[in-house]
Scaffold this motif. Sequence first.
Motif, PDB file in Angstrom:
ATOM      1  N   ASP A   3       0.822  -1.201   0.000  1.00 54.09           N
ATOM      2  CA  ASP A   3       0.000   0.000   0.000  1.00 54.09           C
ATOM      3  C   ASP A   3       0.863   1.261   0.000  1.00 54.09           C
ATOM      4  O   ASP A   3       0.962   1.967   1.012  1.00 54.09           O
ATOM      5  CB  ASP A   3      -0.938  -0.030   1.201  1.00 54.09           C
ATOM      6  CG  ASP A   3      -2.104   0.918   1.020  1.00 54.09           C
ATOM      7  OD1 ASP A   3      -2.290   1.428  -0.092  1.00 54.09           O
ATOM      8  OD2 ASP A   3      -2.826   1.136   2.004  1.00 54.09           O
ATOM      9  N   SER A   5       1.638   4.844  -2.040  1.00 50.65           N
ATOM     10  CA  SER A   5       1.321   5.871  -3.040  1.00 50.65           C
ATOM     11  C   SER A   5       2.607   6.571  -3.433  1.00 50.65           C
ATOM     12  O   SER A   5       3.368   7.039  -2.565  1.00 50.65           O
ATOM     13  CB  SER A   5       0.343   6.901  -2.463  1.00 50.65           C
ATOM     14  OG  SER A   5      -0.929   6.356  -2.259  1.00 50.65           O
ATOM     15  N   ARG A  32       0.357   1.373  -5.222  1.00 43.46           N
ATOM     16  CA  ARG A  32      -1.099   1.505  -5.260  1.00 43.46           C
ATOM     17  C   ARG A  32      -1.525   2.488  -6.338  1.00 43.46           C
ATOM     18  O   ARG A  32      -2.540   2.274  -7.031  1.00 43.46           O
ATOM     19  CB  ARG A  32      -1.602   1.981  -3.910  1.00 43.46           C
ATOM     20  CG  ARG A  32      -3.101   2.275  -3.870  1.00 43.46           C
ATOM     21  CD  ARG A  32      -3.548   2.599  -2.471  1.00 43.46           C
ATOM     22  NE  ARG A  32      -4.979   2.820  -2.408  1.00 43.46           N
ATOM     23  CZ  ARG A  32      -5.740   2.505  -1.361  1.00 43.46           C
ATOM     24  NH1 ARG A  32      -5.196   1.937  -0.301  1.00 43.46           N
ATOM     25  NH2 ARG A  32      -7.032   2.759  -1.366  1.00 43.46           N
ATOM     26  N   GLU A  33      -0.720   3.567  -6.516  1.00 41.86           N
ATOM     27  CA  GLU A  33      -1.105   4.646  -7.422  1.00 41.86           C
ATOM     28  C   GLU A  33       0.084   5.577  -7.622  1.00 41.86           C
ATOM     29  O   GLU A  33       1.060   5.532  -6.870  1.00 41.86           O
ATOM     30  CB  GLU A  33      -2.263   5.460  -6.827  1.00 41.86           C
ATOM     31  CG  GLU A  33      -1.869   6.124  -5.505  1.00 41.86           C
ATOM     32  CD  GLU A  33      -2.998   6.869  -4.822  1.00 41.86           C
ATOM     33  OE1 GLU A  33      -4.027   7.111  -5.476  1.00 41.86           O
ATOM     34  OE2 GLU A  33      -2.829   7.220  -3.633  1.00 41.86           O
ATOM     35  N   ARG A  55      -3.283   9.681 -11.206  1.00 40.32           N
ATOM     36  CA  ARG A  55      -4.149  10.844 -11.045  1.00 40.32           C
ATOM     37  C   ARG A  55      -3.316  12.113 -11.101  1.00 40.32           C
ATOM     38  O   ARG A  55      -2.175  12.131 -10.617  1.00 40.32           O
ATOM     39  CB  ARG A  55      -4.899  10.769  -9.709  1.00 40.32           C
ATOM     40  CG  ARG A  55      -5.931   9.646  -9.680  1.00 40.32           C
ATOM     41  CD  ARG A  55      -6.732   9.666  -8.386  1.00 40.32           C
ATOM     42  NE  ARG A  55      -5.957   9.194  -7.252  1.00 40.32           N
ATOM     43  CZ  ARG A  55      -5.936   9.775  -6.057  1.00 40.32           C
ATOM     44  NH1 ARG A  55      -6.600  10.904  -5.857  1.00 40.32           N
ATOM     45  NH2 ARG A  55      -5.238   9.251  -5.069  1.00 40.32           N
ATOM     46  N   ARG A  77      -2.307  15.000   0.364  1.00 39.80           N
ATOM     47  CA  ARG A  77      -3.722  15.014   0.750  1.00 39.80           C
ATOM     48  C   ARG A  77      -4.551  14.097  -0.152  1.00 39.80           C
ATOM     49  O   ARG A  77      -5.506  13.452   0.296  1.00 39.80           O
ATOM     50  CB  ARG A  77      -4.280  16.434   0.680  1.00 39.80           C
ATOM     51  CG  ARG A  77      -3.866  17.335   1.828  1.00 39.80           C
ATOM     52  CD  ARG A  77      -4.710  18.603   1.856  1.00 39.80           C
ATOM     53  NE  ARG A  77      -4.564  19.388   0.635  1.00 39.80           N
ATOM     54  CZ  ARG A  77      -3.662  20.331   0.457  1.00 39.80           C
ATOM     55  NH1 ARG A  77      -2.776  20.612   1.433  1.00 39.80           N
ATOM     56  NH2 ARG A  77      -3.596  21.009  -0.671  1.00 39.80           N
ATOM     57  N   ALA A  78      -4.192  14.043  -1.415  1.00 39.49           N
ATOM     58  CA  ALA A  78      -4.962  13.239  -2.368  1.00 39.49           C
ATOM     59  C   ALA A  78      -4.615  11.761  -2.313  1.00 39.49           C
ATOM     60  O   ALA A  78      -5.406  10.927  -2.767  1.00 39.49           O
ATOM     61  CB  ALA A  78      -4.722  13.761  -3.784  1.00 39.49           C
ATOM     62  N   ALA A  79      -3.461  11.419  -1.759  1.00 36.02           N
ATOM     63  CA  ALA A  79      -2.989  10.036  -1.786  1.00 36.02           C
ATOM     64  C   ALA A  79      -3.860   9.140  -0.912  1.00 36.02           C
ATOM     65  O   ALA A  79      -4.372   9.552   0.129  1.00 36.02           O
ATOM     66  CB  ALA A  79      -1.545   9.969  -1.317  1.00 36.02           C
ATOM     67  N   GLU A  80      -3.996   7.887  -1.334  1.00 36.61           N
ATOM     68  CA  GLU A  80      -4.820   6.921  -0.614  1.00 36.61           C
ATOM     69  C   GLU A  80      -3.995   5.851   0.085  1.00 36.61           C
ATOM     70  O   GLU A  80      -4.531   5.073   0.875  1.00 36.61           O
ATOM     71  CB  GLU A  80      -5.796   6.264  -1.589  1.00 36.61           C
ATOM     72  CG  GLU A  80      -6.762   7.261  -2.217  1.00 36.61           C
ATOM     73  CD  GLU A  80      -7.663   6.631  -3.274  1.00 36.61           C
ATOM     74  OE1 GLU A  80      -7.417   5.443  -3.616  1.00 36.61           O
ATOM     75  OE2 GLU A  80      -8.584   7.312  -3.751  1.00 36.61           O
ATOM     76  N   GLY A  81      -2.697   5.778  -0.192  1.00 36.80           N
ATOM     77  CA  GLY A  81      -1.863   4.718   0.355  1.00 36.80           C
ATOM     78  C   GLY A  81      -1.494   4.926   1.807  1.00 36.80           C
ATOM     79  O   GLY A  81      -1.565   6.028   2.354  1.00 36.80           O
ATOM     80  N   GLU A  82      -1.050   3.832   2.427  1.00 39.90           N
ATOM     81  CA  GLU A  82      -0.608   3.874   3.817  1.00 39.90           C
ATOM     82  C   GLU A  82       0.773   4.516   3.925  1.00 39.90           C
ATOM     83  O   GLU A  82       1.075   5.193   4.912  1.00 39.90           O
ATOM     84  CB  GLU A  82      -0.582   2.450   4.378  1.00 39.90           C
ATOM     85  CG  GLU A  82      -0.284   2.362   5.849  1.00 39.90           C
ATOM     86  CD  GLU A  82      -0.356   0.934   6.362  1.00 39.90           C
ATOM     87  OE1 GLU A  82       0.130   0.685   7.474  1.00 39.90           O
ATOM     88  OE2 GLU A  82      -0.892   0.066   5.639  1.00 39.90           O
ATOM     89  N   ARG A 169       1.878   7.500   6.533  1.00 43.33           N
ATOM     90  CA  ARG A 169       0.978   8.657   6.530  1.00 43.33           C
ATOM     91  C   ARG A 169       0.712   9.185   7.942  1.00 43.33           C
ATOM     92  O   ARG A 169       0.424  10.375   8.110  1.00 43.33           O
ATOM     93  CB  ARG A 169      -0.326   8.345   5.819  1.00 43.33           C
ATOM     94  CG  ARG A 169      -1.225   7.350   6.405  1.00 43.33           C
ATOM     95  CD  ARG A 169      -2.645   7.452   5.804  1.00 43.33           C
ATOM     96  NE  ARG A 169      -2.689   7.515   4.364  1.00 43.33           N
ATOM     97  CZ  ARG A 169      -2.947   8.639   3.672  1.00 43.33           C
ATOM     98  NH1 ARG A 169      -3.147   9.785   4.278  1.00 43.33           N
ATOM     99  NH2 ARG A 169      -3.010   8.594   2.363  1.00 43.33           N
TER     100      ARG A 169
END
Length: 324
Positions: A3, A5, A32-33, A55, A77-82, A169
Amino acid sequence: MRDVSILTIARGRDAHLRNVIRGLEAQTVRPRELVIGAMQSEPYTDLPETSFPIRQIHITRPDGELPLASARNATARAAEGEVLAFVDVDCIPHPEFTADVWNACAPGRGLVMGEVAYLPKGATEAGLDFARFERLGVRHSDRQAPPPEWLRQCDDYRCFWSLNFAMHREDWARSGGFDEGYYGYGGEDTDFGRTLEYRGIPIWWLKGAKVYHQYHEHCMPPIHHIESVLRNAEHFASRWGERTMGHWLHAFHMMGLIDNAPDGLRILREPNEADFALCRQTGDMPYANSRRVLDKLEPSLDSEAERRAAAERGEAWMSSVAAE
């Protein structure tokens, strides 16, 4: 998938960005992204196909200055990863990069700085060849070698360099992010390192999480950013009671570009072509280095130790009146 980002910020540098994406697609463990902080109004197009989402977030300023601190905060702020892994747009991640930062970044550990190898001009023209990159890449002379024991704590916040770092994070949230009073080039990295020290968040050198810095022309000291360097040095002083980027200020002063006036730093003249010729990175240099320029500006000193002592005196003088 672990996980992680990957976060990068960019303006222009389309070819560099595509190589970063190709490097991420070559990971042994996919991220993840990828979140791109695009410091321009137009989106990047014709990006390579990936097995992970990309993104883009647009962060610009009306004055056209680089919003480096704001862009890094926006991607986080936009990231979703741990785990949040920040990689500059000119840095191609080694295939083990994502796995390495995942293994290194645990809640409460703090910030880890991965390895950086600088590639010579033309190294990426034939595509991504990591074995070749490993042969050609060199370590910056001002950077510490990776620790043999995997992780080693860094005791000097001034060593923080944002081109390759990662944090869980939870630790990022504790840090508060980059101070957005910095804009243009310079100062925000040192401020962030100082903030980590102030908040008791450790910084670590990491063996691994390697990136390969793609060649591009640069000036060091960055005379092409002289106005923002001076402005950000004074902003740092307003927060911490002393200026940062003292070695750059010292070089600018020796070149006759700036002075330390009673009301603060001021520009005496704009850089000319001779100044750029002195500071410009050339094709035979994998990286630019202020020490090379300072050595040329201090020819009357007999030894390296004397030259370094003179530079330290200059840095101290430039910093001494910061809070007056």
